[in-house]
Each structure stands twice: as structure tokens, then as C-alpha cells.
Design a protein around this motif. Structure first.
Motif, PDB file in Angstrom:
ATOM      1  N   UNK A 206      28.564 102.610  65.193  1.00  0.00           N
ATOM      2  CA  UNK A 206      29.009 102.562  63.797  1.00  0.00           C
ATOM      3  C   UNK A 206      28.927 103.943  63.136  1.00  0.00           C
ATOM      4  N   UNK A 207      27.892 104.698  63.451  1.00  0.00           N
ATOM      5  CA  UNK A 207      27.775 106.055  62.915  1.00  0.00           C
ATOM      6  C   UNK A 207      28.935 106.914  63.404  1.00  0.00           C
ATOM      7  N   UNK A 208      29.267 106.775  64.670  1.00  0.00           N
ATOM      8  CA  UNK A 208      30.377 107.551  65.239  1.00  0.00           C
ATOM      9  C   UNK A 208      31.705 107.135  64.609  1.00  0.00           C
ATOM     10  N   UNK A 209      31.889 105.837  64.423  1.00  0.00           N
ATOM     11  CA  UNK A 209      33.128 105.349  63.810  1.00  0.00           C
ATOM     12  C   UNK A 209      33.276 105.837  62.378  1.00  0.00           C
ATOM     13  N   UNK A 210      32.196 105.841  61.631  1.00  0.00           N
ATOM     14  CA  UNK A 210      32.267 106.243  60.228  1.00  0.00           C
ATOM     15  C   UNK A 210      32.286 107.753  60.051  1.00  0.00           C
ATOM     16  N   UNK A 211      32.112 108.500  61.130  1.00  0.00           N
ATOM     17  CA  UNK A 211      32.166 109.958  61.043  1.00  0.00           C
ATOM     18  C   UNK A 211      33.591 110.474  60.988  1.00  0.00           C
TER      19      UNK A 211
ATOM     20  N   UNK B 144      38.977 106.546  60.361  1.00  0.00           N
ATOM     21  CA  UNK B 144      38.409 105.278  60.797  1.00  0.00           C
ATOM     22  C   UNK B 144      37.410 104.718  59.796  1.00  0.00           C
ATOM     23  N   UNK B 145      37.113 105.490  58.768  1.00  0.00           N
ATOM     24  CA  UNK B 145      36.042 105.153  57.846  1.00  0.00           C
ATOM     25  C   UNK B 145      36.396 104.069  56.841  1.00  0.00           C
ATOM     26  N   UNK B 146      37.612 104.076  56.337  1.00  0.00           N
ATOM     27  CA  UNK B 146      37.956 103.214  55.210  1.00  0.00           C
ATOM     28  C   UNK B 146      37.784 101.730  55.505  1.00  0.00           C
ATOM     29  N   UNK B 147      38.139 101.270  56.688  1.00  0.00           N
ATOM     30  CA  UNK B 147      37.998  99.833  56.969  1.00  0.00           C
ATOM     31  C   UNK B 147      36.532  99.425  56.987  1.00  0.00           C
TER      32      UNK B 147
ATOM     33  N   UNK C 275      32.076  94.736  65.558  1.00  0.00           N
ATOM     34  CA  UNK C 275      30.839  95.481  65.823  1.00  0.00           C
ATOM     35  C   UNK C 275      29.940  95.528  64.598  1.00  0.00           C
ATOM     36  N   UNK C 276      30.544  95.693  63.425  1.00  0.00           N
ATOM     37  CA  UNK C 276      29.749  95.695  62.191  1.00  0.00           C
ATOM     38  C   UNK C 276      29.106  94.328  61.970  1.00  0.00           C
ATOM     39  N   UNK C 277      29.842  93.257  62.244  1.00  0.00           N
ATOM     40  CA  UNK C 277      29.286  91.905  62.127  1.00  0.00           C
ATOM     41  C   UNK C 277      28.130  91.684  63.092  1.00  0.00           C
ATOM     42  N   UNK C 278      28.285  92.175  64.321  1.00  0.00           N
ATOM     43  CA  UNK C 278      27.193  92.062  65.305  1.00  0.00           C
ATOM     44  C   UNK C 278      25.962  92.818  64.825  1.00  0.00           C
TER      45      UNK C 278
ATOM     46  N   UNK D  84      47.544 101.306  67.382  1.00  0.00           N
ATOM     47  CA  UNK D  84      46.237 100.751  67.734  1.00  0.00           C
ATOM     48  C   UNK D  84      45.338 100.552  66.516  1.00  0.00           C
ATOM     49  N   UNK D  85      45.811 100.894  65.343  1.00  0.00           N
ATOM     50  CA  UNK D  85      44.984 100.862  64.146  1.00  0.00           C
ATOM     51  C   UNK D  85      44.433  99.463  63.830  1.00  0.00           C
ATOM     52  N   UNK D  86      45.283  98.436  63.887  1.00  0.00           N
ATOM     53  CA  UNK D  86      44.847  97.062  63.591  1.00  0.00           C
ATOM     54  C   UNK D  86      43.830  96.578  64.608  1.00  0.00           C
ATOM     55  N   UNK D  87      44.056  96.922  65.874  1.00  0.00           N
ATOM     56  CA  UNK D  87      43.104  96.537  66.924  1.00  0.00           C
ATOM     57  C   UNK D  87      41.765  97.209  66.666  1.00  0.00           C
ATOM     58  N   UNK D  88      41.816  98.488  66.307  1.00  0.00           N
ATOM     59  CA  UNK D  88      40.595  99.214  66.004  1.00  0.00           C
ATOM     60  C   UNK D  88      39.843  98.564  64.850  1.00  0.00           C
ATOM     61  N   UNK D  89      40.583  98.206  63.792  1.00  0.00           N
ATOM     62  CA  UNK D  89      39.941  97.581  62.633  1.00  0.00           C
ATOM     63  C   UNK D  89      39.248  96.281  63.013  1.00  0.00           C
ATOM     64  N   UNK D  90      39.879  95.475  63.851  1.00  0.00           N
ATOM     65  CA  UNK D  90      39.248  94.224  64.292  1.00  0.00           C
ATOM     66  C   UNK D  90      37.994  94.499  65.107  1.00  0.00           C
TER      67      UNK D  90
END
Length: 150
Positions: free
Chosen positions: A68-73, A77-80, A33-36, A22-28
Motif C-alpha cells: 500500500x505504501x508503494x502504491x500510494x507513492x 495510483x494514489x487517488x483511488x 488489498x486495502x480491504x485485506x 489496466x487502470x480499472x483492474x489496478x483500482x480493483x
């Protein structure tokens, strides 16, 4: 949209890591979400006016920041998100603008904002600046390039 983002945030906080398949799907999804967030971050400034306290776009932006805060925690999941162009700069610029808006008039972004009623305590923008700082810190975590930008 706000409810969907809240569900996504609950799911992210329950999951400690993303399975490899699921990593690629997560990155997309993370990039989307970051773009939004980057497109809509200016909507939060509408909350400086009392008449726009329930602005839908601003509420969506606040929830995007929470996600985004949760994702980067999560380090996995942080590197992408650290590598996304413009996300760090957008967060820093938004922090500057909200800080300036809080200095220009007494509103939800004012540092010395006096809480006088229950309505203001539960305002969705309370803590927005601290979440921006959290996102900036997460994006700079063990990333020399982003640290140098800040």
C-alpha cells in the motif's frame, strides 16, 4: 501470500505508471488489498508477544502495508486509494494501537527498543510504525479532506 505480496511490490516499484487499459483492474486490486489490510491490521499486535514473532497473518499484514505504501507513492495510483472509505482511519487507529502497545511493555513496537541481537534487527515488524506514518502521509498528500481528518 507473503511471497506473492513481495512480487507485487517489486513489480509496483519497477512500474512508474499503470497503462490506461489496466487502470480499472489496478483500482480493483488496490481496493482488494486495502480491504485485506483493513481486516487484518489487528494481527500485527500479536507480535508484541515473543511467542508470536513468526505469526503468518501478522507477516501478511506487514507486507500488505508495504504494498500500500508503494502504491500510494505514485501520484497516478494514489487517488483511488485516497478515496477509499476507512483506509486512512484504519491506518491511524493501527498506529495508535501499536504506539500504545510499545508503551505498555518492551517489545518490537517500543520506541526505545534496545537492539541486542541480529534476530531483532531483521524482525519484519521493525519499521512498521514508520510505514504506517508513510501511508498516512501519502493518503493526505494534496487531499484536503484527508488532511482535515488527521
Amino acid at each position: 501470500r507473503v511471497t506473492l505480496l513481495e512480487l507485487l511490490m517489486a513489480t509496483l516499484s519497477e512500474q512508474s505508471s499503470v497503462p490506461c487499459e489496466e487502470e480499472k483492474v489496478f483500482e480493483r486490486h488496490a481496493e482488494f488489498l486495502a480491504g485485506c489490510f483493513q481486516e487484518k491490521c489487528g494481527a500485527v499486535l500479536k507480535l508484541t508477544a515473543a511467542t508470536d514473532a513468526e505469526d503468518e497473518e501478522a507477516l501478511v499484514t506487514i507486507r500488505l502495508l508495504d504494498v500500500l505504501c508503494e502504491m500510494t507513492s505514485n501520484p497516478g495510483q494514489l487517488q483511488c486509494l485516497q478515496a477509499l472509505p476507512g483506509l486512512l482511519e484504519t491506518a491511524i487507529d493501527t498506529l495508535r494501537l501499536t504506539h500504545l502497545a510499545g508503551k505498555q511493555a518492551v517489545n518490537v513496537f517500543t520506541a526505545t527498543h534496545a537492539v541486542t541481537g541480529q534476530e531483532e534487527i531483521s524482525h519484519p515488524a521493525v519499521g512498521f510504525k514508520s510505514h504506517l506514518i508513510r501511508l498516512i502521509g501519502n493518503l493526505c498528500y494534496k487531499n484536503k479532506e484527508n488532511q482535515d481528518k488527521v
